[in-house]
Design an enzyme around this catalytic site. Structure first.
Site, PDB file in Angstrom:
ATOM      1  N   ALA A  45       0.444  -7.884  -5.691  1.00 30.51           N
ATOM      2  CA  ALA A  45       0.198  -9.428  -5.316  1.00 30.51           C
ATOM      3  C   ALA A  45      -1.402  -9.461  -4.824  1.00 30.51           C
ATOM      4  O   ALA A  45      -2.206 -10.400  -5.344  1.00 30.51           O
ATOM      5  CB  ALA A  45       1.016  -9.953  -4.251  1.00 30.51           C
ATOM      6  N   GLU A  46      -1.813  -8.400  -3.962  1.00 29.06           N
ATOM      7  CA  GLU A  46      -3.404  -8.516  -3.631  1.00 29.06           C
ATOM      8  C   GLU A  46      -3.874  -7.135  -3.357  1.00 29.06           C
ATOM      9  O   GLU A  46      -3.101  -6.323  -3.041  1.00 29.06           O
ATOM     10  CB  GLU A  46      -3.239  -9.299  -2.365  1.00 29.06           C
ATOM     11  CG  GLU A  46      -2.874 -10.585  -2.023  1.00 29.06           C
ATOM     12  CD  GLU A  46      -3.500 -11.728  -2.832  1.00 29.06           C
ATOM     13  OE1 GLU A  46      -4.897 -11.243  -3.070  1.00 29.06           O
ATOM     14  OE2 GLU A  46      -3.334 -12.730  -3.017  1.00 29.06           O
ATOM     15  N   THR A  47      -5.026  -6.868  -4.029  1.00 31.40           N
ATOM     16  CA  THR A  47      -5.948  -5.697  -3.832  1.00 31.40           C
ATOM     17  C   THR A  47      -7.030  -6.327  -2.829  1.00 31.40           C
ATOM     18  O   THR A  47      -7.773  -7.315  -3.403  1.00 31.40           O
ATOM     19  CB  THR A  47      -6.262  -5.222  -4.806  1.00 31.40           C
ATOM     20  OG1 THR A  47      -5.066  -4.691  -5.602  1.00 31.40           O
ATOM     21  CG2 THR A  47      -6.962  -3.832  -4.744  1.00 31.40           C
TER      22      THR A  47
END
Length: 260
Positions: A45-47
């Site tokens: 979902a996020e880096t």
């Protein structure tokens, strides 16, 4: 070139629950296109990418398809990495993001985000929204995201939205929420338009959820649960125009990305 990464499950004490985020601590910024490619490669979902600057740690967040202005779980994960992997000496880490100053503090075994409160305002129920969610709606509010109040926790858990229809709505994502049974409130978050069908646990949506439920329940301190398949607990406080969002974090992987 080799880049060191760390994967953390945020808002959980156990691996394979909470929300996974990838964290890169960089000496200097990479090209935006390269950071987006890296985020797409990890497909979480996020880096988060971090660079140390005079005012604190500059942080940027990327989904597999786009950069976003605010992310809670990847900020929590970043603080965990700085504390545990890079021995950050203080009990508080200051971040600078697109929305301004943020911080994470260690408090009684939790990592606590200090984020801006985003008080939602009443919005209209539309036919498109009702069709996209396929469930009876009690109220609708808007801030950065669209927030939809449902009649019960079970209604939140049972919600099976039409992702294509959701992606066509003029909002980055849609929160569904209701009063909880074991927690003060529960929620889920869908953002197919930015590459996230359902986010497991979303810190940033609580910038709106906390003011709403604090007013509705008459409480400044609240417990919350995001009832996705992975699930995650959040310990919340409303403090004026700020929200405090506490949670646990668990490192699950470290490695090196090989470039060239």
């Amino acid at each position: 070139m080799q880049l060191e990464f760390h994967q953390v499950d945020a808002f959980s004490e156990r691996p394979f629950s909470g929300n996974p985020a990838m964290v890169y601590r960089l000496d200097s910024w990479l090209a935006d296109e390269l950071m987006q490619h890296i985020a797409a490669e990890h497909n979480l979902a996020e880096t988060a990418f971090l660079v140390r600057e005079a005012q604190g740690w500059h942080i940027r967040w990327f989904t597999p398809t786009t950069e976003v202005p605010l992310c809670g779980h990847a900020t929590l994960a970043s603080a965990h990495v700085l504390f545990e992997m890079y021995n950050e000496p203080s009990e508080r880490i200051d971040f600078i993001g697109k929305t301004g100053a943020l911080s994470v503090t260690r408090e009684n075994g939790l990592l606590v985000l200090d984020f801006p409160a985003m008080v939602p305002t009443t919005a209209a129920v539309t036919v498109e929204l009702e069709r996209a969610l396929g469930i009876e709606i009690v109220d609708v509010y808007g801030s950065v995201e669209l927030m939809v109040v449902l009649e019960s926790e079970q209604a939140v858990r049972d919600c099976k939205p039409d992702m294509l229809a959701l992606s066509r709505l003029p909002w980055p994502g849609v929160i569904v929420t209701a009063r909880g049974e074991q927690y003060d409130f529960v929620s889920r978050y869908f953002a197919p338009g930015i590459g996230i069908a359902e986010d497991p646990v979303t810190g940033s949506t609580h910038c709106s959820l906390i003011p709403y439920w604090s007013s509705r329940l008459g409480k400044l301190s609240l417990t919350a649960f995001q009832c996705s398949a992975r699930g995650g607990e959040l310990f919340c406080r409303l403090e004026g125009d700020r929200v405090k969002i506490g949670g646990h974090a668990r490192l699950v992987a470290s490695g090196k990305l090989l470039l060239g």
